[in-house]
Design a protein around this motif. Sequence first.
Motif, PDB file in Angstrom:
ATOM      1  N   SER A   1       0.794  -1.206  -0.034  1.00 35.33           N
ATOM      2  CA  SER A   1       0.039  -0.125  -0.065  1.00 35.33           C
ATOM      3  C   SER A   1       0.761   1.307  -0.010  1.00 35.33           C
ATOM      4  O   SER A   1       0.408   2.300  -0.862  1.00 35.33           O
ATOM      5  N   ALA A   2       2.060   1.239   0.712  1.00 33.98           N
ATOM      6  CA  ALA A   2       2.968   2.334   0.586  1.00 33.98           C
ATOM      7  C   ALA A   2       3.459   2.627  -0.602  1.00 33.98           C
ATOM      8  O   ALA A   2       3.771   3.733  -1.098  1.00 33.98           O
ATOM      9  N   LEU A   3       4.005   1.570  -1.125  1.00 31.98           N
ATOM     10  CA  LEU A   3       4.481   1.619  -2.596  1.00 31.98           C
ATOM     11  C   LEU A   3       3.321   2.209  -3.654  1.00 31.98           C
ATOM     12  O   LEU A   3       3.834   3.218  -4.343  1.00 31.98           O
ATOM     13  N   CYS A   4       2.191   1.679  -3.593  1.00 32.52           N
ATOM     14  CA  CYS A   4       1.220   2.223  -4.389  1.00 32.52           C
ATOM     15  C   CYS A   4       1.110   3.825  -3.980  1.00 32.52           C
ATOM     16  O   CYS A   4       0.941   4.674  -5.025  1.00 32.52           O
ATOM     17  N   ALA A   5       1.160   4.088  -2.818  1.00 36.34           N
ATOM     18  CA  ALA A   5       0.720   5.417  -2.548  1.00 36.34           C
ATOM     19  C   ALA A   5       1.953   6.327  -3.006  1.00 36.34           C
ATOM     20  O   ALA A   5       1.667   7.441  -3.589  1.00 36.34           O
TER      21      ALA A   5
ATOM     22  N   HIS B   1      11.075  -2.933  -7.198  1.00 36.68           N
ATOM     23  CA  HIS B   1       9.615  -2.531  -6.444  1.00 36.68           C
ATOM     24  C   HIS B   1       8.949  -1.786  -7.455  1.00 36.68           C
ATOM     25  O   HIS B   1       7.713  -1.920  -7.442  1.00 36.68           O
ATOM     26  N   VAL B   2       9.489  -0.930  -8.440  1.00 34.48           N
ATOM     27  CA  VAL B   2       8.904  -0.257  -9.677  1.00 34.48           C
ATOM     28  C   VAL B   2       8.116  -1.286 -10.414  1.00 34.48           C
ATOM     29  O   VAL B   2       7.041  -1.397 -10.656  1.00 34.48           O
ATOM     30  N   LEU B   3       8.953  -2.358 -10.830  1.00 32.24           N
ATOM     31  CA  LEU B   3       8.501  -3.307 -11.569  1.00 32.24           C
ATOM     32  C   LEU B   3       7.215  -4.187 -11.159  1.00 32.24           C
ATOM     33  O   LEU B   3       6.293  -4.753 -11.527  1.00 32.24           O
ATOM     34  N   HIS B   4       7.340  -4.487  -9.756  1.00 28.77           N
ATOM     35  CA  HIS B   4       6.325  -5.138  -8.874  1.00 28.77           C
ATOM     36  C   HIS B   4       5.078  -4.352  -8.776  1.00 28.77           C
ATOM     37  O   HIS B   4       4.102  -4.853  -9.094  1.00 28.77           O
ATOM     38  N   TYR B   5       5.098  -3.000  -8.861  1.00 33.44           N
ATOM     39  CA  TYR B   5       4.196  -2.012  -8.798  1.00 33.44           C
ATOM     40  C   TYR B   5       3.405  -2.119 -10.298  1.00 33.44           C
ATOM     41  O   TYR B   5       2.084  -2.348 -10.522  1.00 33.44           O
TER      42      TYR B   5
ATOM     43  N   LEU C   1       0.766  -4.753  -8.403  1.00 30.05           N
ATOM     44  CA  LEU C   1       0.017  -3.783  -7.585  1.00 30.05           C
ATOM     45  C   LEU C   1      -0.862  -2.724  -8.546  1.00 30.05           C
ATOM     46  O   LEU C   1      -1.781  -2.350  -7.784  1.00 30.05           O
ATOM     47  N   SER C   2      -0.422  -2.290  -9.400  1.00 31.25           N
ATOM     48  CA  SER C   2      -1.021  -1.287  -9.977  1.00 31.25           C
ATOM     49  C   SER C   2      -2.553  -1.740 -10.594  1.00 31.25           C
ATOM     50  O   SER C   2      -3.466  -1.066 -10.947  1.00 31.25           O
ATOM     51  N   HIS C   3      -2.509  -3.185 -10.862  1.00 28.65           N
ATOM     52  CA  HIS C   3      -4.021  -3.748 -11.171  1.00 28.65           C
ATOM     53  C   HIS C   3      -4.847  -4.066 -10.174  1.00 28.65           C
ATOM     54  O   HIS C   3      -5.821  -4.399 -10.424  1.00 28.65           O
ATOM     55  N   VAL C   4      -4.379  -3.886  -8.640  1.00 31.34           N
ATOM     56  CA  VAL C   4      -5.367  -4.391  -7.604  1.00 31.34           C
ATOM     57  C   VAL C   4      -6.310  -3.325  -7.486  1.00 31.34           C
ATOM     58  O   VAL C   4      -6.072  -2.020  -7.645  1.00 31.34           O
TER      59      VAL C   4
ATOM     60  N   ALA D   1      -5.850  -0.111  -0.368  1.00 30.91           N
ATOM     61  CA  ALA D   1      -4.683  -0.397   0.365  1.00 30.91           C
ATOM     62  C   ALA D   1      -5.057  -1.605   1.127  1.00 30.91           C
ATOM     63  O   ALA D   1      -3.888  -2.198   1.575  1.00 30.91           O
ATOM     64  N   ALA D   2      -5.873  -1.761   1.700  1.00 31.79           N
ATOM     65  CA  ALA D   2      -6.326  -2.978   2.496  1.00 31.79           C
ATOM     66  C   ALA D   2      -6.177  -4.554   1.717  1.00 31.79           C
ATOM     67  O   ALA D   2      -5.850  -5.462   2.293  1.00 31.79           O
TER      68      ALA D   2
END
Length: 176
Positions: free
Chosen positions: A106-110, A134-138, A142-145, A174-175
């Motif tokens: 959630s912090a990475l997405c923020a 981290h950027v690649l994981h996002y 994560l960007s698709h969540v 975030a949750a």
Amino acid sequence: IRHELQRTFAEASPEATLVRLDDLGALNAIHPALGFDREQASAFRRLREIRAPLPASYWLALLWNVPVTTGLTERLALTRSQSNCLEAIPEFRAQAHLLGSSLAPSALCAVLDAFPKPTLWAAAAILQPPASEHVLHYLTRLSHVRPVLRGDDVIALGVPQGPRVAEVLARLRAAK
């Protein structure tokens, strides 16, 4: 000039052509701050390895270290979208130090939600681990969540229409 560079980006290995153009001084003739070195060539190869959207990411890898100036965007006749992605690089650099440590998803997405995707793809190819990871994981996960509930669902649960609905959806994401 933009169209010619886009044609170069359409090649299987555009970095070979860009290195040659740099050796001949052609890139510097386009704009004094423009150049292409081995690190950028490596970033181009990395963009293909991570399956980044091309050529949008190539543009940003080419221009990553070039100061953003009106003269450059006009000389290259960049589109508004390309200019927006380019203008996001300095702000991304200001936030990049946060990517060196372990962050909760959630912090990475923020941190990364605010940046255009092509800027992030270029960063994933240019940065060193762990920031690049981290950027690649996002980008890939994560960007698709998205939360299961939508705005209408939140309103139906009793949250009044307005900014509060967006807050609830952000907290649900975030949750998740």
